[in-house]
Design a protein around this motif. Sequence first.
Motif, PDB file in Angstrom:
ATOM      1  N   TRP A 383       0.833  -1.204   0.000  1.00 58.82           N
ATOM      2  CA  TRP A 383       0.000   0.000   0.000  1.00 58.82           C
ATOM      3  C   TRP A 383       0.867   1.252   0.000  1.00 58.82           C
ATOM      4  CZ3 TRP A 383      -4.684   0.700  -1.474  1.00 58.82           C
ATOM      5  CH2 TRP A 383      -5.646  -0.303  -1.346  1.00 58.82           C
ATOM      6  N   ALA A 384       1.946   1.221   0.795  1.00 62.37           N
ATOM      7  CA  ALA A 384       2.856   2.366   0.820  1.00 62.37           C
ATOM      8  C   ALA A 384       3.478   2.587  -0.546  1.00 62.37           C
ATOM      9  CB  ALA A 384       3.940   2.148   1.874  1.00 62.37           C
ATOM     10  N   ALA A 385       3.861   1.502  -1.218  1.00 62.20           N
ATOM     11  CA  ALA A 385       4.453   1.614  -2.555  1.00 62.20           C
ATOM     12  C   ALA A 385       3.455   2.191  -3.547  1.00 62.20           C
ATOM     13  CB  ALA A 385       4.952   0.249  -3.027  1.00 62.20           C
ATOM     14  N   GLN A 386       2.188   1.760  -3.451  1.00 61.61           N
ATOM     15  CA  GLN A 386       1.174   2.247  -4.383  1.00 61.61           C
ATOM     16  C   GLN A 386       0.912   3.737  -4.202  1.00 61.61           C
ATOM     17  OE1 GLN A 386      -1.149   0.511  -7.062  1.00 61.61           O
ATOM     18  NE2 GLN A 386      -0.428   2.606  -7.287  1.00 61.61           N
ATOM     19  N   ILE A 387       0.751   4.156  -2.960  1.00 58.92           N
ATOM     20  CA  ILE A 387       0.538   5.580  -2.702  1.00 58.92           C
ATOM     21  C   ILE A 387       1.781   6.374  -3.097  1.00 58.92           C
ATOM     22  CG2 ILE A 387       0.125   7.299  -0.898  1.00 58.92           C
ATOM     23  CD1 ILE A 387      -1.456   5.115   0.602  1.00 58.92           C
ATOM     24  N   GLY A 388       2.952   5.815  -2.783  1.00 64.04           N
ATOM     25  CA  GLY A 388       4.199   6.512  -3.063  1.00 64.04           C
ATOM     26  C   GLY A 388       4.428   6.752  -4.532  1.00 64.04           C
ATOM     27  N   ILE A 389       4.153   5.753  -5.377  1.00 63.28           N
ATOM     28  CA  ILE A 389       4.422   5.923  -6.807  1.00 63.28           C
ATOM     29  C   ILE A 389       3.472   6.945  -7.427  1.00 63.28           C
ATOM     30  CG2 ILE A 389       2.901   4.081  -7.661  1.00 63.28           C
ATOM     31  CD1 ILE A 389       5.091   3.349  -9.649  1.00 63.28           C
ATOM     32  N   ILE A 390       2.247   7.050  -6.913  1.00 63.58           N
ATOM     33  CA  ILE A 390       1.311   8.058  -7.416  1.00 63.58           C
ATOM     34  C   ILE A 390       1.771   9.459  -7.026  1.00 63.58           C
ATOM     35  CG2 ILE A 390      -1.031   8.954  -7.157  1.00 63.58           C
ATOM     36  CD1 ILE A 390      -1.999   6.059  -6.902  1.00 63.58           C
TER      37      ILE A 390
END
Length: 563
Positions: A383-390
């Motif tokens: 989830w952190a990776a998904q939010i981070g890449i956006i």
Amino acid sequence: MPRVKWEEGHPIEEVPLKEVTLKSGKDSGEEDDGAGGAAQQVVFRTPGEGDAEKVTTGDIVKMAKDKLWDQFKGVMPVCVFLAGFQVAVLGQTLPGAPSIAVALVLAIVGLALFNFGLLCGLMPLGEKLGQGLPHAVSQTTLLIIALLLGVAVTLAEPALGVVKTAGSLITEVKAPYLYTLLHQRQDFLVLAVAGGVGASASLGMLRTRHAWSLKRLVYVLVPFTLVLSLFVTNYTSRGDVLGLAWDLGAVTTGPVTVPLVIALGVGVAGAGHNASPLTGFGVVTLASLIPVDFVLVLALLLPHKHGRRPMISSEEGQSIDPVAWYDETPYMEIVAGIRALVPLVMLMYALKKFALKDPYEVLVPVELPHSKTVHLPVRRGLWAAQIGIIVFNIGLTNGLSKLGAIVGGTTPSAFTAVDSVKGSPIYGSGVAGSAVACIFVYMLGFGATLAEPALATLATTVEKLTDKGLTQRQVVLSVAVGVGTGTALGLLKIIWGIPLMYLLVPGYAIALALTVPSQEVYVCVAWDSAGVTTGPVTVPLVISLGLGIGKAVGVADGFGILS
């Protein structure tokens, strides 16, 4: 039955979903009861419950500050240097400075979140698959899976987004095939790059399992890629894609591809009892060369008429279609972030469940301040990776890329007349002006390399492998000098119109000649060093800078600096 927990630097441990084996060091004030080092059992931990150690708000704030500071040190010095050159050396203002500053903050926050998700989500899953797949599937199936993972992981590279948006600075008249790839065949271009990385991952798996020397692969791949480049340049009309193809080889070796593919390789090596200290090396080299070949082959397959479509002009009484909502920021970045990461995560979970037949969650130990350790499920890291890449994509579009394009557009005013800059050329049209620009891009390449965290990690590993025969400082400085020199040569290639092959052939010829007498460990380190220097900050800045310079001086394109 217990399942796998991933812990960097420690042996793989078996832990069931609702039971955690927690390695917790004694606090400084705790008495030694003779059981130091014994594992503390925390049983029947259900999803959603807290970790064994109590986590305070202060712990979370301290960890967040550390992560943000790490990214700040890598991003801001380079951006401040660019802005300082624009204002102090060229005497120009920085349009939209407040909005760029806000976007840079978003880029830092996004990178911090994404890197946390990478370490606590994607990499643990990658090593888990690497350990289990060699025992669960045949070698042929393993190579196919590596190919698919390589494709999926490339689509998640944050820096690939800047190449997708680079087409706005390319004109169809001057570079028709390049224009076609970046405008009308963009999806095919991305798939070609991803396919090249997938092939690299499969070849890397074979190399790991059979302990092949990287030298032999280099002796084959480098001459083949150079010959193909010479053929495309001299015997076809598609030579305008050459700079893009070689730059894409650098973009693919970013913060997602390299760690995840190496994690897969480490798992495969462990499953095959390959204790070689060079495990993981070489994948970066393969992923830098093979995608170049795939992009050049794609260019050869383009229709001879360039795939042009009729241009719509206002003189014909037709209006241009309005831009769709999903093609505007920030919706464009949200859609791109979801499309990049969700397919990769779904593929990895599908392999874990159906190929490994493992329904359990992977737990990752995370070190907190005051010697605290918590175990997080990888889904939180994802989830952190998904939010981070956006968030990073938004900062990339509105901050890093915009800053690079602005400074790139005004840099030629140091040595040539630019319509938007009064009094240009500022330092004369002779050697002095060109020298100012070259010193600037050299310092940019040198400084960005010093701030690249992946290079610091590689240099530390080299120091250990060589028993300080090569120190971390020697590795970092030598690579930084090489990147600075290459960046300066890339600028000269643009402003003087030097064909890219005139730089590539001698450079790689020297590298191959030095490879022959060198030991395997130095060969692996040297060839992989080029890839780890192209991080998510360096790539968008350098590409945008090159394209801006190219547009200002009127050349067909500004690609080729990264190569």
